[in-house]
Design a protein around this motif. Sequence first.
Motif, mmCIF file in Angstrom:
data_model
loop_
_atom_site.group_PDB
_atom_site.id
_atom_site.type_symbol
_atom_site.label_atom_id
_atom_site.label_comp_id
_atom_site.label_asym_id
_atom_site.label_seq_id
_atom_site.Cartn_x
_atom_site.Cartn_y
_atom_site.Cartn_z
ATOM 1 N N ASP A 118 41.259 -39.048 -40.939
ATOM 2 C CA ASP A 118 41.542 -39.134 -42.372
ATOM 3 C C ASP A 118 42.929 -39.697 -42.689
ATOM 4 O O ASP A 118 43.257 -39.921 -43.851
ATOM 5 C CB ASP A 118 41.348 -37.781 -43.052
ATOM 6 C CG ASP A 118 42.200 -36.670 -42.446
ATOM 7 O OD1 ASP A 118 43.072 -36.972 -41.591
ATOM 8 O OD2 ASP A 118 41.991 -35.500 -42.827
ATOM 9 N N SER A 119 43.732 -39.959 -41.657
ATOM 10 C CA SER A 119 45.033 -40.580 -41.889
ATOM 11 C C SER A 119 45.023 -42.075 -41.573
ATOM 12 O O SER A 119 46.061 -42.741 -41.680
ATOM 13 C CB SER A 119 46.109 -39.892 -41.049
ATOM 14 O OG SER A 119 45.887 -40.106 -39.668
ATOM 15 N N MET A 120 43.858 -42.606 -41.227
ATOM 16 C CA MET A 120 43.772 -44.021 -40.892
ATOM 17 C C MET A 120 43.983 -44.912 -42.111
ATOM 18 O O MET A 120 43.572 -44.579 -43.217
ATOM 19 C CB MET A 120 42.393 -44.345 -40.285
ATOM 20 C CG MET A 120 42.179 -43.814 -38.889
ATOM 21 S SD MET A 120 40.495 -44.143 -38.298
ATOM 22 C CE MET A 120 40.454 -45.930 -38.350
ATOM 23 N N ILE A 121 44.617 -46.054 -41.870
ATOM 24 C CA ILE A 121 44.693 -47.123 -42.858
ATOM 25 C C ILE A 121 43.457 -48.004 -42.676
ATOM 26 O O ILE A 121 43.133 -48.380 -41.549
ATOM 27 C CB ILE A 121 45.966 -47.960 -42.658
ATOM 28 C CG1 ILE A 121 47.208 -47.091 -42.819
ATOM 29 C CG2 ILE A 121 45.991 -49.152 -43.604
ATOM 30 C CD1 ILE A 121 48.479 -47.758 -42.356
ATOM 31 N N VAL A 122 42.785 -48.311 -43.749
ATOM 32 C CA VAL A 122 41.584 -49.143 -43.680
ATOM 33 C C VAL A 122 41.795 -50.383 -44.536
ATOM 34 O O VAL A 122 41.777 -50.314 -45.769
ATOM 35 C CB VAL A 122 40.333 -48.378 -44.145
ATOM 36 C CG1 VAL A 122 39.111 -49.294 -44.162
ATOM 37 C CG2 VAL A 122 40.077 -47.170 -43.251
ATOM 38 N N ASP A 123 42.044 -51.511 -43.871
ATOM 39 C CA ASP A 123 42.161 -52.785 -44.574
ATOM 40 C C ASP A 123 41.926 -53.915 -43.586
ATOM 41 O O ASP A 123 41.501 -53.673 -42.455
ATOM 42 C CB ASP A 123 43.507 -52.915 -45.297
ATOM 43 C CG ASP A 123 44.709 -52.865 -44.360
ATOM 44 O OD1 ASP A 123 44.562 -53.189 -43.160
ATOM 45 O OD2 ASP A 123 45.812 -52.508 -44.826
ATOM 46 N N GLU A 124 42.227 -55.156 -43.991
ATOM 47 C CA GLU A 124 41.924 -56.312 -43.154
ATOM 48 C C GLU A 124 42.791 -56.372 -41.896
ATOM 49 O O GLU A 124 42.484 -57.122 -40.959
ATOM 50 C CB GLU A 124 42.078 -57.607 -43.953
ATOM 51 C CG GLU A 124 43.503 -57.945 -44.350
ATOM 52 C CD GLU A 124 43.959 -57.270 -45.627
ATOM 53 O OE1 GLU A 124 45.047 -57.626 -46.128
ATOM 54 O OE2 GLU A 124 43.218 -56.394 -46.147
ATOM 55 N N ASN A 125 43.856 -55.587 -41.847
ATOM 56 C CA ASN A 125 44.745 -55.569 -40.683
ATOM 57 C C ASN A 125 44.448 -54.427 -39.717
ATOM 58 O O ASN A 125 45.162 -54.247 -38.731
ATOM 59 C CB ASN A 125 46.203 -55.487 -41.135
ATOM 60 C CG ASN A 125 46.643 -56.743 -41.846
ATOM 61 O OD1 ASN A 125 46.431 -57.852 -41.362
ATOM 62 N ND2 ASN A 125 47.244 -56.587 -43.020
#
Length: 211
Positions: free
Chosen positions: A64-71
């Motif tokens: 739940d602390s993950m960053i979710v984007d194109e990178n």
Amino acid sequence: MKQIYIYVMDTLADWEIGYITAELHSRRFFKDNAPEIAIQTVSYTPHSITTMGGLKVTPDCKLDSMIVDENTVLILPGSDTWHQPEHQAVLQYAQQILNANGTVAAICGATLALATSNMLNSRNHTSNGPGFLDMFATNYTGQSFYQDQPVVRDNNLITAGSTDALLWSKAILETLDVFRNDTLALWYTFFNEGNPNTFYDLMETLPSKGH
């Protein structure tokens, strides 16, 4: 910056992520202008897991602390426990990452987990051989997208069979663009063939050699 998450779980197949973790952590063959990367182990639990080789790994963060984007780059290793319900959460994150044009790299049993979660029904992919996914993923309908190749890249999805960790790692490194092209080619050849002369050629491609 590329944010790389390596999913860790009990019975993780140590050898499948050995090449990629070593190179990303050491950065020993990175080119001068390599993109910035950050690496974290991630899991459904904050507690240590035990790999198939008996190593204890304490995750750096929870899902739940993950960053979710194109990178975002999510690396999913093989394991004997992918069928367990606690791993459903990371599969949901994998779909979100793909939807955000991030990268998901899965090998061996992780490809089965993706198939079970319907992520391979419309993307080119591979796994542990023709018929493997049909045998274990009853809802799998992506047969026409299956390619009997060691590693398959479909845009931001990279899949591989259980014996192809080196080539899978090469595909991940290529996607990250952290090696020069000649460095990457010689890196793969050296570890694939073991010729010491290739290692000397590999070293000649590094920034410290003035190239």
